[in-house]
Design a protein around this motif. Sequence first.
Motif, PDB file in Angstrom:
ATOM      1  N   GLY A 164      -3.318   4.544   2.169  1.00  0.00           N
ATOM      2  CA  GLY A 164      -4.606   4.573   2.369  1.00  0.00           C
ATOM      3  C   GLY A 164      -5.055   5.281   2.916  1.00  0.00           C
ATOM      4  O   GLY A 164      -4.790   6.265   3.669  1.00  0.00           O
TER       5      GLY A 164
ATOM      6  N   THR B  81       0.784  -1.466   0.018  1.00  0.00           N
ATOM      7  CA  THR B  81      -0.650  -0.160  -0.125  1.00  0.00           C
ATOM      8  C   THR B  81       0.651   1.374  -0.266  1.00  0.00           C
ATOM      9  O   THR B  81       1.946   1.159   0.998  1.00  0.00           O
TER      10      THR B  81
ATOM     11  N   THR C 173      -2.103   0.660  -4.360  1.00  0.00           N
ATOM     12  CA  THR C 173      -0.896   0.192  -4.067  1.00  0.00           C
ATOM     13  C   THR C 173      -0.085   0.024  -4.780  1.00  0.00           C
ATOM     14  O   THR C 173       0.212   0.618  -6.285  1.00  0.00           O
TER      15      THR C 173
ATOM     16  N   ASN D  43      -7.643   3.013  -1.455  1.00  0.00           N
ATOM     17  CA  ASN D  43      -6.142   1.589  -1.150  1.00  0.00           C
ATOM     18  C   ASN D  43      -5.580   1.644  -2.625  1.00  0.00           C
ATOM     19  O   ASN D  43      -6.004   1.584  -3.016  1.00  0.00           O
TER      20      ASN D  43
END
Length: 377
Positions: free
Chosen positions: A99, A96, A191, A189
């Motif tokens: 977030g 991640t 990533t 989120n």
Amino acid sequence: MRKIILSAIGILLIVFSFLFAKKLIANKNKPKPVKEKVVKTVFTDTVKNTTVKIIIPANGSLVAKRRVELYAEVQGVFKPSRVLFKPGQKYRKGQTLIGMDAAEYYASVQSAKSDLYNTLSSIMPDLRLDFPDVYKKWQSYLNSFNINKSTPKLPEMTSDKENYFITGRGIVSSYYNVKNLEQRLYKYNITAPFSGILTEALVTEGSLIRSGQKLGEFIDPSVYEMEVALSKGYASLLKVGEPVTLNNLDDTETYQGRVSRVNGSIDATTQTITAYIDVENEDLKEGMYLEARVDAKEEENAFEIDRNLLLEDHEVFVVRDSILDVIPVKPVHFSDTKVVLKAIPDGTVILKKAVPGAYVGMLVRPFKGETSKTTAK
């Protein structure tokens, strides 16, 4: 007495005049001194035609081949994490990067899932009575439905009656509404799409992130590429996969790359063609300025000399019996300091270094301590 003295003086004047006249006549007939001929010592080279590599010089800055500009598609507060979102921070693939707080939106997604589950539960008695052959299929789907996990795909409908019944109860539309909300939930989120390093960070933990806001830049530092613009005359010479030697500005480090792509069109403004060179080295950084030497092709039966030895009319000086002469040549490639020539017979003795004031017929003497042959590159 006076007459005697005057007569003696007159005789002396006559004698001196005769001697002076005789001296003038002797000087007039004296031969002029012959100037000694000056023979200049020159450096020469004996032509031996070989295969010469045509190398195209170019330069440019390195750019990461895989780079991602991070943008927010949803709005939320940047949540703190163990890994600080700072330039130079490394991330693994799938880790991640950012977030955002999605508690409120998560609740709405769960509510939509609950509504879909309730709708499915309400049609089960009707399915059992009217469609007993598909009842088990839908009952199995209902049993596998977990509100805390991703919504499973709806069972495949095998008949028009089943399709009309399920669609008419709004189950299909509710299902796709839930899937849409789930997809948007994933966007809270962000990533890492690959293992790499963060090069730019425009937000900090705790700040409010808005939809469409740029968050930073993320690159893969393992592979870089350099964009170079070359003359359109090299368009037919460039080939994908050609090896390329690159040097830094100090010429202290050398890197090996290859041509990965060649643009199919020529820039109408600059009349250049763009090529892209891939290079891998752990010492390289994005933005580094490098000079490239692209091996374009090999010219057979050619000879390479300094550019200042080529005369304006495409001629070069040759030495014949200690006398300078010129012969016509055919230039096939020019670089910054060199020129590749053809149509020079093997064994021809040419000047290796320019001679100031050289002219046809000039007497020269080849320097004996030099090597008459050169090794072709």
